[in-house]
Write a protein that holds these residues in place. Structure first.
Motif, mmCIF file in Angstrom:
data_model
loop_
_atom_site.group_PDB
_atom_site.id
_atom_site.type_symbol
_atom_site.label_atom_id
_atom_site.label_comp_id
_atom_site.label_asym_id
_atom_site.label_seq_id
_atom_site.Cartn_x
_atom_site.Cartn_y
_atom_site.Cartn_z
ATOM 1 N N ALA A 110 0.983 -1.001 -0.057
ATOM 2 C CA ALA A 110 0.120 0.055 0.022
ATOM 3 C C ALA A 110 0.826 1.036 -0.048
ATOM 4 O O ALA A 110 2.015 1.096 0.387
ATOM 5 C CB ALA A 110 -0.811 -0.102 1.369
ATOM 6 N N SER A 111 0.353 2.118 -0.636
ATOM 7 C CA SER A 111 1.038 3.562 -0.450
ATOM 8 C C SER A 111 0.050 4.669 -0.035
ATOM 9 O O SER A 111 -0.958 4.725 -0.578
ATOM 10 C CB SER A 111 1.382 4.209 -2.048
ATOM 11 O OG SER A 111 2.111 5.079 -1.697
ATOM 12 N N LEU A 112 0.496 5.510 0.549
ATOM 13 C CA LEU A 112 -0.542 6.561 1.301
ATOM 14 C C LEU A 112 -0.057 7.670 0.649
ATOM 15 O O LEU A 112 1.187 8.404 0.888
ATOM 16 C CB LEU A 112 -0.547 6.605 2.700
ATOM 17 C CG LEU A 112 -0.860 5.458 3.663
ATOM 18 C CD1 LEU A 112 -0.887 5.979 4.963
ATOM 19 C CD2 LEU A 112 -2.269 5.109 3.094
ATOM 20 N N CYS A 113 -0.574 8.239 -0.357
ATOM 21 C CA CYS A 113 -0.345 9.417 -1.184
ATOM 22 C C CYS A 113 -0.899 10.684 -0.324
ATOM 23 O O CYS A 113 -2.256 10.762 -0.447
ATOM 24 C CB CYS A 113 -0.899 9.339 -2.585
ATOM 25 S SG CYS A 113 -0.355 10.872 -3.421
ATOM 26 N N ILE A 114 -0.178 11.360 0.422
ATOM 27 C CA ILE A 114 -0.386 12.510 1.384
ATOM 28 C C ILE A 114 -0.259 13.827 0.724
ATOM 29 O O ILE A 114 1.021 14.144 0.257
ATOM 30 C CB ILE A 114 0.137 12.364 2.750
ATOM 31 C CG1 ILE A 114 -0.013 11.063 3.275
ATOM 32 C CG2 ILE A 114 -0.254 13.404 3.662
ATOM 33 C CD1 ILE A 114 0.749 10.792 4.446
ATOM 34 N N ILE A 115 -1.326 14.570 0.218
ATOM 35 C CA ILE A 115 -1.439 15.811 -0.287
ATOM 36 C C ILE A 115 -1.576 16.970 0.303
ATOM 37 O O ILE A 115 -2.381 16.923 1.093
ATOM 38 C CB ILE A 115 -2.005 15.542 -1.919
ATOM 39 C CG1 ILE A 115 -3.453 15.571 -1.533
ATOM 40 C CG2 ILE A 115 -1.744 14.542 -2.673
ATOM 41 C CD1 ILE A 115 -4.361 15.513 -2.872
ATOM 42 N N SER A 116 -0.985 18.293 -0.089
ATOM 43 C CA SER A 116 -1.357 19.263 0.802
ATOM 44 C C SER A 116 -2.611 20.160 0.124
ATOM 45 O O SER A 116 -2.349 21.195 -0.283
ATOM 46 C CB SER A 116 -0.166 20.124 0.744
ATOM 47 O OG SER A 116 1.037 19.344 1.530
ATOM 48 N N ALA A 117 -3.656 19.265 0.454
ATOM 49 C CA ALA A 117 -4.863 19.819 -0.341
ATOM 50 C C ALA A 117 -5.977 19.300 0.274
ATOM 51 O O ALA A 117 -5.811 17.869 0.398
ATOM 52 C CB ALA A 117 -5.104 19.707 -1.829
ATOM 53 N N ALA A 118 -7.084 19.872 0.548
ATOM 54 C CA ALA A 118 -8.398 19.301 1.079
ATOM 55 C C ALA A 118 -9.590 20.128 1.135
ATOM 56 O O ALA A 118 -10.805 19.708 0.908
ATOM 57 C CB ALA A 118 -8.300 18.739 2.574
ATOM 58 N N ARG A 119 -9.236 21.444 0.753
ATOM 59 C CA ARG A 119 -10.472 22.377 0.800
ATOM 60 C C ARG A 119 -11.036 22.746 -0.610
ATOM 61 O O ARG A 119 -12.115 23.203 -0.463
ATOM 62 C CB ARG A 119 -9.741 23.825 1.394
ATOM 63 C CG ARG A 119 -9.302 23.836 2.873
ATOM 64 C CD ARG A 119 -8.724 24.999 3.490
ATOM 65 N NE ARG A 119 -8.158 24.673 4.640
ATOM 66 C CZ ARG A 119 -7.648 25.692 5.428
ATOM 67 N NH1 ARG A 119 -7.154 26.805 4.657
ATOM 68 N NH2 ARG A 119 -6.880 25.496 6.723
ATOM 69 N N ASP A 120 -10.330 22.296 -1.342
ATOM 70 C CA ASP A 120 -10.949 22.215 -2.669
ATOM 71 C C ASP A 120 -11.224 20.667 -3.169
ATOM 72 O O ASP A 120 -10.229 19.979 -3.731
ATOM 73 C CB ASP A 120 -10.020 22.836 -3.757
ATOM 74 C CG ASP A 120 -10.482 22.995 -5.040
ATOM 75 O OD1 ASP A 120 -11.521 22.275 -5.622
ATOM 76 O OD2 ASP A 120 -10.126 23.815 -5.829
ATOM 77 N N PRO A 121 -12.391 20.353 -3.167
ATOM 78 C CA PRO A 121 -12.708 18.929 -3.414
ATOM 79 C C PRO A 121 -12.402 18.471 -4.723
ATOM 80 O O PRO A 121 -11.736 17.254 -4.961
ATOM 81 C CB PRO A 121 -14.181 18.875 -3.115
ATOM 82 C CG PRO A 121 -14.499 19.886 -2.089
ATOM 83 C CD PRO A 121 -13.574 20.930 -2.370
#
Length: 253
Positions: free
Chosen positions: A9-20
């Motif tokens: 598994a890979s957790l792709c953690i991105i710096s975005a959440a407020r723009d769905p």
């Protein structure tokens, strides 16, 4: 039923959440290649987005040999879409793509092999994210509690990495719970197969919070336990469902 052989598994953690829309496009890039075809034998199991953190965790699974392409595709899309000059959020941020660890899910996959696939990304034993919210906005209180439960502290909890962060007007004790080795006997006895269970973590935070005169609001898991991730990966790949996250309730916080 598909076999568990060679799953990672890979957790792709991105710096975005407020723009769905951004989160959706990055997630779709982990499913569909530039030529419009689904990446074979892989699936996105879960998407967790936190508004205050402005950070999303996208769980991508598949046989280790197939995992690289969807992960790179998602990371490339994130780099194209996320402008860090416009980014705000309470969680520390390393980049548009914050972290992309690769975790072995099957016993026949070693950390060194995950490291070969990840190259500069990084590989580690599976990590479960668990956040405990306390009913105070005082950061110093949260920092003292976070320091007390941290494994590196005297009297800390085994396998716990922690920090205090503001979230929705309160303080969240954000923790990584390190998984037990697959061949560890006690791993079979702990449902989450982690060194410290979420229940034990919450109980300890509650005890420490009480000594500070504050209460605990609740405890939340971010994403999936290793066992859940492995079981859902087998199911999603066996049934040919590349966008399995759509069958689950996507968690937006």
């Amino acid at each position: 039923m598909a076999k568990e052989s060679r799953l990672a598994a890979s957790l792709c953690i991105i710096s975005a959440a407020r723009d769905p829309a951004v989160v959706e496009r990055v997630t779709r890039a982990a499913v569909i290649s530039r030529d419009g075809k689904n990446f074979p034998q892989t699936s996105v199991l879960n998407v967790f987005a936190d508004h205050d953190y402005n950070r999303s965790v996208i769980t991508i699974v598949g046989p280790l040999s197939k995992l690289g392409d969807p992960v790179v595709s998602a990371c490339t899309e994130a780099l194209n879409l996320i402008d860090l000059h416009q980014h705000t959020g309470v969680h520390p941020c390393l980049g548009a793509v914050d972290l992309v660890p690769v975790y072995p899910l099957a016993k026949d996959v070693g950390l060194d092999e995950c490291g070969d696939v990840a190259e500069t990304i990084g590989a580690s034993p599976y990590v479960l994210n668990c956040n405990v919210t306390i009913d105070t906005a005082e950061m110093q209180v949260g920092q003292r509690i976070a320091a007390s439960v941290r494994a590196s502290s005297i009297g800390g909890l085994p396998g716990v990495q922690s920090m205090a962060l503001p979230n929705k007007g309160r303080i969240e004790i954000a923790c990584n719970l390190l998984s037990l080795p697959e061949d560890c006997g006690s791993a079979k006895e702990v449902p989450e197969d982690v060194s410290t269970s979420p229940a034990c973590l919450e109980a300890r935070v509650r005890e420490l919070a009480l000594s500070e005169g504050v209460s605990v609001i609740g405890c939340a898991l971010v994403g999936l336990t290793r066992r859940q991730c492995r079981a859902l990966a087998v199911k999603a790949i066996a049934e040919g469902i590349p966008d399995y996250w759509k069958l689950r309730q996507v968690t937006m916080m």
